[in-house]
Design a protein around this motif. Structure first.
Motif, PDB file in Angstrom:
ATOM      1  N   GLN A  78       0.846  -1.187   0.000  1.00 47.54           N
ATOM      2  CA  GLN A  78       0.000   0.000   0.000  1.00 47.54           C
ATOM      3  C   GLN A  78       0.884   1.239   0.000  1.00 47.54           C
ATOM      4  OE1 GLN A  78      -2.912   0.137   3.122  1.00 47.54           O
ATOM      5  NE2 GLN A  78      -3.845   2.034   2.379  1.00 47.54           N
ATOM      6  N   ASN A  81      -3.638   5.977   0.590  1.00 50.34           N
ATOM      7  CA  ASN A  81      -4.870   5.497   1.204  1.00 50.34           C
ATOM      8  C   ASN A  81      -5.651   4.552   0.299  1.00 50.34           C
ATOM      9  OD1 ASN A  81      -7.019   5.501   3.215  1.00 50.34           O
ATOM     10  ND2 ASN A  81      -8.161   6.764   1.746  1.00 50.34           N
ATOM     11  N   ASN A  82      -5.608   4.802  -1.010  1.00 47.77           N
ATOM     12  CA  ASN A  82      -6.407   3.980  -1.931  1.00 47.77           C
ATOM     13  C   ASN A  82      -5.614   3.481  -3.134  1.00 47.77           C
ATOM     14  OD1 ASN A  82      -6.066   6.374  -3.253  1.00 47.77           O
ATOM     15  ND2 ASN A  82      -8.244   6.831  -3.506  1.00 47.77           N
ATOM     16  N   PHE A  84      -2.451   0.782  -4.372  1.00 43.21           N
ATOM     17  CA  PHE A  84      -1.632  -0.366  -3.996  1.00 43.21           C
ATOM     18  C   PHE A  84      -0.780  -0.804  -5.182  1.00 43.21           C
ATOM     19  CE2 PHE A  84      -5.379  -0.288  -1.404  1.00 43.21           C
ATOM     20  CZ  PHE A  84      -4.999  -0.749  -0.149  1.00 43.21           C
ATOM     21  N   SER A 121      -8.872  -5.988  -5.599  1.00 36.71           N
ATOM     22  CA  SER A 121      -8.713  -5.741  -4.163  1.00 36.71           C
ATOM     23  C   SER A 121      -9.026  -6.974  -3.324  1.00 36.71           C
ATOM     24  CB  SER A 121      -9.610  -4.583  -3.727  1.00 36.71           C
ATOM     25  OG  SER A 121     -10.988  -4.934  -3.832  1.00 36.71           O
TER      26      SER A 121
END
Length: 210
Positions: A78, A81-82, A84, A121
């Protein structure tokens, strides 16, 4: 599709050595052999930048546009925050062999409201996904333009950064670069450290949007 056949159309033709009859033998400068050696150096440099030469390669492209290939997920990192980074394992002595500005396709089954990011995800270490490619018609030639302006938002910085890196590592490429990059917040800026390192060379602007 092998890596050789995929990228050879990007390279200029390999210079042909002059015939003995092409040299007048009077010691003129530059000699046809001098011109050939200079052209050969430039050609080899282009090959090196694309990781391609006229000798047998140790690595072969694992992907093809004709069929899907399975690869195994071996790591997830990661970075915001969003956002990866997903790392997949390739068989020994193989590579994706993607060129600048090109991409792959990931196979997934979506419902009516599904998104590919949702499927990805939910992947766990050891899971397999299927990929196919490479795709894309973009071809960058050094010094094709006097100036390039890049507009990017979010993860859209990734392909732009590939091109920027290619230009900056070529000492003979005099293309001027301008980047305008927007992100939802300062902490969401991707490649922040890398962009700051080259900000002395690149006219770098970061737009923070609320």
């Amino acid at each position: 599709m092998s890596n050789d056949s995929y990228v050879k159309d990007i390279l200029p033709p390999k210079p042909e050595a002059p015939l003995p009859s092409d040299c007048c033998g009077t010691g003129c400068s530059p000699c046809v052999y001098d011109i050939y050696e200079e052209d050969l150096k430039k050609w080899k440099k282009s090959c090196e930048q694309l990781k391609l030469d006229d000798s047998p390669k140790d690595q072969q492209a694992i992907i093809s546009t004709n069929k899907f290939t399975s690869v195994k997920l071996i790591g997830v990192t990661q970075i915001t925050n969003n956002t990866f980074i997903y790392q997949f394992e390739l068989p020994e002595k193989t590579c994706l062999c993607l060129q600048i500005g090109h991409h792959i396709v990931i196979k997934g089954i979506l419902d009516n409201k599904g998104k590919m990011s949702t499927i990805i995800s939910k992947l766990s270490i050891g899971d397999q996904i299927e990929i196919r490619g490479p795709y894309g018609s973009f071809k960058y030639q050094p010094n094709s333009f006097k100036r390039l302006v890049f507009l990017a938002a979010g993860t859209g910085i990734a392909p732009m950064f590939q091109i920027i890196q290619q230009i900056l590592k070529d000492e003979e490429d005099m293309t001027r670069l301008h980047l305008m990059y927007s992100s939802k917040s300062f902490k969401d800026i991707l490649l922040r450290e890398e962009l700051y390192k080259i900000s002395v060379i690149l006219e770098f602007h970061s737009l923070s949007l609320s």
